[in-house]
Write a protein that holds these residues in place. Structure first.
Motif, PDB file in Angstrom:
ATOM      1  N   SER A  47      46.208  41.282  27.351  1.00  0.00           N
ATOM      2  CA  SER A  47      46.860  42.464  27.909  1.00  0.00           C
ATOM      3  C   SER A  47      45.927  43.078  28.946  1.00  0.00           C
ATOM      4  CB  SER A  47      47.144  43.490  26.817  1.00  0.00           C
ATOM      5  OG  SER A  47      45.931  44.091  26.376  1.00  0.00           O
ATOM      6  N   ARG A  48      46.418  44.047  29.691  1.00  0.00           N
ATOM      7  CA  ARG A  48      45.555  44.707  30.674  1.00  0.00           C
ATOM      8  C   ARG A  48      44.420  45.454  29.971  1.00  0.00           C
ATOM      9  NH1 ARG A  48      47.563  50.376  31.778  1.00  0.00           N
ATOM     10  NH2 ARG A  48      49.493  50.621  30.596  1.00  0.00           N
ATOM     11  N   HIS A  49      44.694  45.937  28.766  1.00  0.00           N
ATOM     12  CA  HIS A  49      43.652  46.660  28.030  1.00  0.00           C
ATOM     13  C   HIS A  49      42.530  45.709  27.609  1.00  0.00           C
ATOM     14  CE1 HIS A  49      46.064  50.307  27.975  1.00  0.00           C
ATOM     15  NE2 HIS A  49      47.104  49.565  27.609  1.00  0.00           N
ATOM     16  N   ASP A  50      42.871  44.439  27.356  1.00  0.00           N
ATOM     17  CA  ASP A  50      41.830  43.459  27.041  1.00  0.00           C
ATOM     18  C   ASP A  50      40.898  43.264  28.228  1.00  0.00           C
ATOM     19  OD1 ASP A  50      42.886  43.005  24.500  1.00  0.00           O
ATOM     20  OD2 ASP A  50      44.252  41.457  25.235  1.00  0.00           O
ATOM     21  N   LEU A  51      41.457  43.294  29.430  1.00  0.00           N
ATOM     22  CA  LEU A  51      40.647  43.094  30.644  1.00  0.00           C
ATOM     23  C   LEU A  51      39.871  44.352  31.019  1.00  0.00           C
ATOM     24  CD1 LEU A  51      42.737  41.091  33.292  1.00  0.00           C
ATOM     25  CD2 LEU A  51      40.815  40.315  31.917  1.00  0.00           C
ATOM     26  N   GLY A  52      40.522  45.495  30.921  1.00  0.00           N
ATOM     27  CA  GLY A  52      39.937  46.729  31.439  1.00  0.00           C
ATOM     28  C   GLY A  52      40.515  47.035  32.806  1.00  0.00           C
ATOM     29  N   ARG A  53      40.380  48.291  33.219  1.00  0.00           N
ATOM     30  CA  ARG A  53      41.071  48.769  34.424  1.00  0.00           C
ATOM     31  C   ARG A  53      40.680  48.003  35.687  1.00  0.00           C
ATOM     32  NH1 ARG A  53      43.153  54.663  35.394  1.00  0.00           N
ATOM     33  NH2 ARG A  53      44.050  54.456  37.467  1.00  0.00           N
ATOM     34  N   GLU A  54      39.409  47.954  36.010  1.00  0.00           N
ATOM     35  CA  GLU A  54      39.006  47.346  37.281  1.00  0.00           C
ATOM     36  C   GLU A  54      39.308  45.852  37.345  1.00  0.00           C
ATOM     37  OE1 GLU A  54      38.287  49.033  39.906  1.00  0.00           O
ATOM     38  OE2 GLU A  54      38.541  50.845  38.697  1.00  0.00           O
ATOM     39  N   PRO A  55      38.981  45.061  36.305  1.00  0.00           N
ATOM     40  CA  PRO A  55      39.336  43.634  36.355  1.00  0.00           C
ATOM     41  C   PRO A  55      40.851  43.419  36.457  1.00  0.00           C
ATOM     42  CG  PRO A  55      37.673  44.005  34.684  1.00  0.00           C
ATOM     43  CD  PRO A  55      38.132  45.357  35.130  1.00  0.00           C
ATOM     44  N   ASP A  95      41.913  43.965  39.964  1.00  0.00           N
ATOM     45  CA  ASP A  95      41.544  42.781  40.746  1.00  0.00           C
ATOM     46  C   ASP A  95      42.626  41.717  40.632  1.00  0.00           C
ATOM     47  OD1 ASP A  95      39.180  43.953  41.553  1.00  0.00           O
ATOM     48  OD2 ASP A  95      37.954  42.985  40.003  1.00  0.00           O
ATOM     49  N   LYS A  96      43.192  41.567  39.433  1.00  0.00           N
ATOM     50  CA  LYS A  96      44.266  40.594  39.219  1.00  0.00           C
ATOM     51  C   LYS A  96      45.515  40.971  40.025  1.00  0.00           C
ATOM     52  CE  LYS A  96      42.643  37.609  36.163  1.00  0.00           C
ATOM     53  NZ  LYS A  96      42.562  36.158  36.486  1.00  0.00           N
ATOM     54  N   GLU A 110      44.916  40.142  43.575  1.00  0.00           N
ATOM     55  CA  GLU A 110      44.972  38.689  43.706  1.00  0.00           C
ATOM     56  C   GLU A 110      46.430  38.224  43.803  1.00  0.00           C
ATOM     57  OE1 GLU A 110      44.136  35.206  40.545  1.00  0.00           O
ATOM     58  OE2 GLU A 110      42.386  36.486  40.928  1.00  0.00           O
ATOM     59  N   TRP A 111      47.284  38.793  42.926  1.00  0.00           N
ATOM     60  CA  TRP A 111      48.709  38.443  42.988  1.00  0.00           C
ATOM     61  C   TRP A 111      49.318  38.882  44.313  1.00  0.00           C
ATOM     62  CZ3 TRP A 111      52.780  41.629  43.992  1.00  0.00           C
ATOM     63  CH2 TRP A 111      54.032  41.033  43.950  1.00  0.00           C
ATOM     64  N   LYS A 112      48.979  40.091  44.750  1.00  0.00           N
ATOM     65  CA  LYS A 112      49.551  40.614  45.991  1.00  0.00           C
ATOM     66  C   LYS A 112      49.211  39.717  47.172  1.00  0.00           C
ATOM     67  CE  LYS A 112      49.903  43.377  49.755  1.00  0.00           C
ATOM     68  NZ  LYS A 112      49.390  43.132  51.104  1.00  0.00           N
ATOM     69  N   ASN A 113      47.969  39.280  47.235  1.00  0.00           N
ATOM     70  CA  ASN A 113      47.531  38.453  48.365  1.00  0.00           C
ATOM     71  C   ASN A 113      48.153  37.057  48.345  1.00  0.00           C
ATOM     72  OD1 ASN A 113      45.906  40.540  49.351  1.00  0.00           O
ATOM     73  ND2 ASN A 113      44.145  39.917  48.095  1.00  0.00           N
ATOM     74  N   GLU A 114      48.451  36.564  47.136  1.00  0.00           N
ATOM     75  CA  GLU A 114      49.009  35.214  47.027  1.00  0.00           C
ATOM     76  C   GLU A 114      50.531  35.189  47.073  1.00  0.00           C
ATOM     77  OE1 GLU A 114      47.532  33.480  43.472  1.00  0.00           O
ATOM     78  OE2 GLU A 114      45.463  33.301  44.185  1.00  0.00           O
ATOM     79  N   SER A 115      51.175  36.170  46.423  1.00  0.00           N
ATOM     80  CA  SER A 115      52.625  36.080  46.209  1.00  0.00           C
ATOM     81  C   SER A 115      53.398  37.313  46.655  1.00  0.00           C
ATOM     82  CB  SER A 115      52.903  35.853  44.715  1.00  0.00           C
ATOM     83  OG  SER A 115      52.171  34.758  44.227  1.00  0.00           O
ATOM     84  N   TRP A 119      47.904  52.075  35.945  1.00  0.00           N
ATOM     85  CA  TRP A 119      46.623  51.724  36.567  1.00  0.00           C
ATOM     86  C   TRP A 119      46.809  51.332  38.029  1.00  0.00           C
ATOM     87  CZ3 TRP A 119      43.903  48.225  32.343  1.00  0.00           C
ATOM     88  CH2 TRP A 119      43.502  49.049  31.276  1.00  0.00           C
ATOM     89  N   TRP A 120      47.961  50.745  38.347  1.00  0.00           N
ATOM     90  CA  TRP A 120      48.209  50.294  39.719  1.00  0.00           C
ATOM     91  C   TRP A 120      48.845  51.424  40.511  1.00  0.00           C
ATOM     92  CZ3 TRP A 120      46.926  47.206  43.394  1.00  0.00           C
ATOM     93  CH2 TRP A 120      47.790  46.861  44.415  1.00  0.00           C
TER      94      TRP A 120
END
Length: 951
Positions: free
Chosen positions: A99-107, A110-111, A114-119, A428-429
């Motif tokens: 989940s996003r909570h597993d990653l943390g806000r900043e990471p 970043d995801k 990454e999605w925005k730039n690719e798709s 977060w976004w």
């Protein structure tokens, strides 16, 4: 040219050429003309609404670019807070199980990037397929660095102006997404439910006028009773007004709460008594404000019942004097489970008075699909009324005009009853709110922590934490007209292109976006004299695209049309899979498959972009709903074919020939003068229609001219000249010159609507027409020349067309072979008719397939003939060896009946005293002339019938 028009062979290559050569960028010269694209969600793909809206904007931009304006069509996308965060969260869970909570806000962010730039560029690629001539070099994104700077600056300044505050208020709360959402993100569904009637015991031995020691309240949400702080009755209600000021004992909770008088309680509805839960219902919240009731929040952010309620005053401050006890039986229960338990306990206590079936509207989150809960939470708000006042005045004073004008009423209704705007979201976004808190809860607003510490002289040992919330997406998009141009910097682009000229939008976001842009722009944008700037001068409000039966397009109905499928075509099986592939309900999928196979048995043909766009323009009326009919797009694909084939005829007769490009005597025929005259009138009509945002009128005028006048008539009228060996070089040169010049002008006039086919053909004819340039899109839009309007030629050609049509009608009705030559007589000719006959004798013989045509002398008796009227003149085709007597009598009887009905209608109209007294004199005279003409024509046909009977 290729024999067959193939849109796919030309569309992609031309768009790439335009973009590569920078033709979409502002020219740097001319009066600025600006349109800001309503930024589509970065997660989105092109749907029919986008395609319709963007086609309108592109026509306006291409038109003004050709008119010499310094045009900017600003493109960009919206970061779409909830939609994007959900998409990336689902992707993360599917790929990693995290989940996003597993990653943390900043990471996690970043995801998302990454999605925005690719798709995230799907919809911008699709805009290119539509031919959108936006300025790609300055594409913006609502989360790019420059735009964030504008968003942050606006928040800080509004806070400094006292127009932004933080408070505990009731909001639409999504228990699944754990965020406040806007009204636009709430989908209200009509459902069948229940109305529960509950007995609330009166305190202190009080009784009603009927002797009951209780009153009955009606509710559709019994679980909220745990937070009741009052019961409202209508002050005029004779049953209960004596109880106002008394108290009841809230069942299950045993809290004493007052009975208040408020008009919200409808004497005719339900029991007349309404439980008031200010912390869990928007209407109750307003009653609570009027009656000074406290607020008790009994739910968690998950929508579960709290272990301990929270009490607040109406200003959001804590209230420590109220009992916030929640019975242990309900603590931690999911809200709908708690509803069942509460009802069971009330029933057991004898307090469930009645249960009635009830149809109600339930709010659902459009992204989460769960029922939305009105919930008391800490949020950031904009004080809207001070911002709304100048925004209302700007429309009242005409600085901003709505097209159609009736949408001003919708705007005023919202703005004059505007509430404070909740701008924070628990995501977060998005644009993180530029506010920091110390450990005592003090709030500091600024650009960054360092600035705040410096401004407030905070020592390093004071810990600050930034607000976790982000701003509502509508907050950032409210800055779209000036934030995209470089504000808060005073850029040249901002000075040049602001205010913008027109906003093209749907009526459903007049409040959510249009009004907020007006408020924000007026507050922040000032001209050199300090006067507030409007964001745009016109708001063109278009309707919503529906299917051909007028139903809203939705996946569940299986009636969604993808504009790219209409452009490129799609096979039936692929279309079925596309519409049903991800459906979880087999029965619904089967139903949609059946509908798809019924309506599209062969799939969807490839119509091309130009045909789709032209269909949109033909539908761009001022109504709210637009019915998209597949028959129309087929018709406009045929229109493209018509233009293509007309061009092939022109090229076959002009390539390698003298078309007058290098001078030489030019003699114009009647047909040449007529088509040039009609071209001027069409240019004027089209331009006026575009300027007034009536693209339906513009497209219709252009269609009528190209199809009916240029292709069906003028090209035919050109043949007798081009194929006549006796015609002079000057006359042939004049006709060739007219053929290519009119065609080239048509292409320029049609380019804003049909960019691809017009560019392709223009490249083939420009040299013949004496034009230079690399692209049609930078050529001048045609301007009418009144000196070239030839009214006499117009009348003469209408006469000629009338005679030819009359002969063709007789051929059709009498079943005479098209190739059989005929002798034609004209009777009751005026001197002008005879002059026209003499001038157009060769035209008539060739185009109507005649062996001869002449006017009868007054003393001459006509043989038995079939008859058509051109004004008062009769066109006679002698029927010897041609006529079927009975068929001709039947035809004339039918025509006599039609004329009789018309005469009766006109006589009735003229016999109406109201019409004769109120209508202008010239209108009455015209109606009298029509009546006389109908009666005269009827009498002549009756004479003709008598002649036939005597054969």
């Amino acid at each position: 040219m290729e024999k067959t028009y193939n849109p796919h062979a030309i569309e992609r290559s031309w768009y790439q050429t335009w973009e590569d050569n920078g033709y979409f960028a502002p020219a740097g010269e001319g009066q600025p003309y600006t349109i800001m694209i309503p930024p589509p969600n970065v997660t989105g793909s092109l749907h029919m609404g986008h395609a319709f809206q963007d086609s309108i904007m592109d026509a306006l931009i291409r038109y003004h670019r050709m008119k010499g304006n310094n045009t900017l069509w600003q493109v960009g996308t919206d970061h779409a807070g909830i939609a994007t965060q959900m998409l990336v969260e689902r992707k993360l869970a599917a790929e990693t199980g995290q989940s996003r909570h597993d990653l943390g806000r900043e990471p996690f962010l970043d995801k998302v990037w990454e999605w925005k730039n690719e798709s995230g560029g799907t919809i911008t690629r699709q805009l290119r397929r539509l031919g959108a001539s936006v300025d790609w070099e300055t594409e913006r994104f609502t989360m790019d660095d420059g735009f964030y700077k504008a968003v942050q600056e606006v928040f800080i300044r509004l806070h400094e102006d006292g127009l932004i505050y933080r408070g505990k208020r009731l909001v639409n709360w999504d228990p699944k997404l754990h965020t406040a959402i806007s009204d636009l993100e709430v989908e209200n569904k009509d459902v069948k439910g229940h109305m529960w009637h509950l007995r609330y015991p009166l305190a202190d031995g009080e009784t009603t006028s009927e002797g009951n020691d209780y009153i009955v309240v009606a509710t559709t949400r019994p679980e909220t009773m745990l937070g009741d702080t009052g019961v409202a009755v209508n002050p005029e209600d004779p049953r209960y007004k004596m109880l106002i000021g008394k108290e009841i004992i809230l069942p299950l909770v045993n809290r004493r709460i007052p009975i208040v008088g408020d008009e919200h309680a409808d004497m005719e509805k339900g029991t007349g008594c309404v439980k008031i839960t200010p912390a869990h219902d928007f209407n109750d919240y307003e009653v609570g404000k009027r009656c000074n009731l406290p607020m008790i929040n009994v739910m968690t952010l998950n929508g579960d019942i709290s272990d301990q309620a929270d009490a607040f005053n109406m200003d959001g401050t804590p209230n420590d004097s109220i009992d916030t006890f929640i019975p242990e039986a309900y603590r931690g229960m999911e809200r709908f489970s708690a509803r069942k338990q509460i009802l069971a306990d009330l029933d057991a206590a004898g307090l469930l008075d009645d249960i009635k079936d009830h149809e109600l509207t339930v709010p659902y989150g459009d992204r989460s699909g769960v029922i939305i809960e009105p919930l008391l939470t800490d949020q950031w708000f904009v004080r809207a009324k001070p911002l709304a006042e100048p925004a209302i005045k700007a429309v009242e004073d005409g600085e901003i005009q709505f097209v159609p004008k009736q949408y001003e009423n919708m705007y005023y209704a919202w703005m004059r009853d505007i509430q404070d705007w909740c701008i924070s979201r628990q995501l977060w976004w998005g644009h993180r709110i530029p506010a920091w808190y110390d450990e005592q809860g003090n709030v500091y607003v600024g650009h960054n922590e360092a600035e705040i510490r410096d401004r407030h002289q905070l020592s390093a040992d004071i810990t600050l934490r930034q607000d976790e919330d982000v701003l509502d997406t509508w907050f950032s998009s409210a800055l779209w007209t000036f934030g995209t141009l470089g504000w808060p910097e005073a850029t040249d682009r901002l000075k040049t292109f602001h205010p913008t000229d027109v906003l093209v939008t749907g009526f459903d976001i007049i409040f959510f976006w249009v009004a907020r842009m007006i408020m924000m722009t007026l507050h922040f944008m000032k001209d050199e004299d300090g006067k507030s700037q409007v964001p745009f001068k016109y708001v063109y409000v278009h309707g919503l695209v529906r299917d051909q039966e007028g139903q809203k397009m939705s996946k569940s109905k299986g009636n969604v049309l993808d504009p790219l499928d209409l452009i490129d075509g799609i096979e039936l099986e692929t279309l079925v899979e596309k519409r049903t592939g991800n459906m979880m309900q087999p029965q619904l999928a089967a139903k949609i498959e059946k509908q798809t196979r019924k309506h599209f048995p062969e799939g969807i043909a490839a119509f091309g972009t130009d045909a789709l766009r032209y269909t949109f323009y033909s539908l761009a009326s001022t109504g709210r709903d637009i019915k998209f009919d597949m028959g129309r797009i087929e018709g406009y694909r045929n229109f493209c074919n018509k233009i293509w084939n007309a061009t092939r005829y022109v090229l076959m007769n002009t390539e390698g020939e003298d078309c007058g490009q290098k001078g030489g005597e030019v003699e114009l025929s009647l047909a040449d003068r007529w088509i040039i005259s009609r071209l001027q009138q069409t240019e004027k009509t089209v331009a006026e229609a575009v300027e007034s945002f009536r693209l339906d009128h513009a497209s219709q005028a252009l269609y009528e001219f190209v199809w009916n006048e240029y292709c069906d008539w003028y090209l035919e009228l050109s043949k007798p000249v081009l194929w006549d060996d006796t015609a002079s070089d000057a006359r042939k040169r004049g006709t060739r010159h007219t053929l290519v010049r009119v065609l080239e002008t048509i292409l320029r006039m049609a380019h804003p609507f049909m960019p691809y086919i017009t560019e392709e053909i223009w490249q083939k004819v420009k040299a013949l027409a004496g034009q230079e340039g690399d692209t049609i899109m930078l050529q001048a839009f045609p301007a009418p020349d009144d000196a070239m309007i030839d009214s006499q030629a117009d009348r003469d050609i209408e006469w000629l067309k009338g005679v030819i049509d009359g002969i063709r009608n007789i051929r059709g009705e009498m079943n005479i072979a098209p190739g059989k030559t005929l002798d034609v007589l004209l009777r009751n000719c005026t001197g002008e008719d005879k002059a026209r006959l003499a001038e157009n004798h060769s035209y008539l013989k060739k185009l109507a397939k005649l062996s001869d045509i002449r006017a009868l002398d007054a003393s001459e008796t006509a043989p038995m003939s079939a008859t058509q009227l051109v004004g008062t003149m009769e066109v006679l085709v002698p029927m010897a060896d041609l006529i079927d007597k009975e068929a001709e009598l039947a035809r004339l009887t039918k025509e006599v009946d039609r004329l009789q009905k018309e005469a009766t209608r006109l006589a009735g109209k003229l016999g109406n005293e109201k019409f004769v007294s109120k209508a202008p004199a010239d209108v009455v005279e015209k109606e009298k002339a029509k009546l006389a003409e109908a009666e005269s024509a009827k009498a002549k046909l009756e004479e003709q019938m008598e002649t036939i009977r005597q054969l």
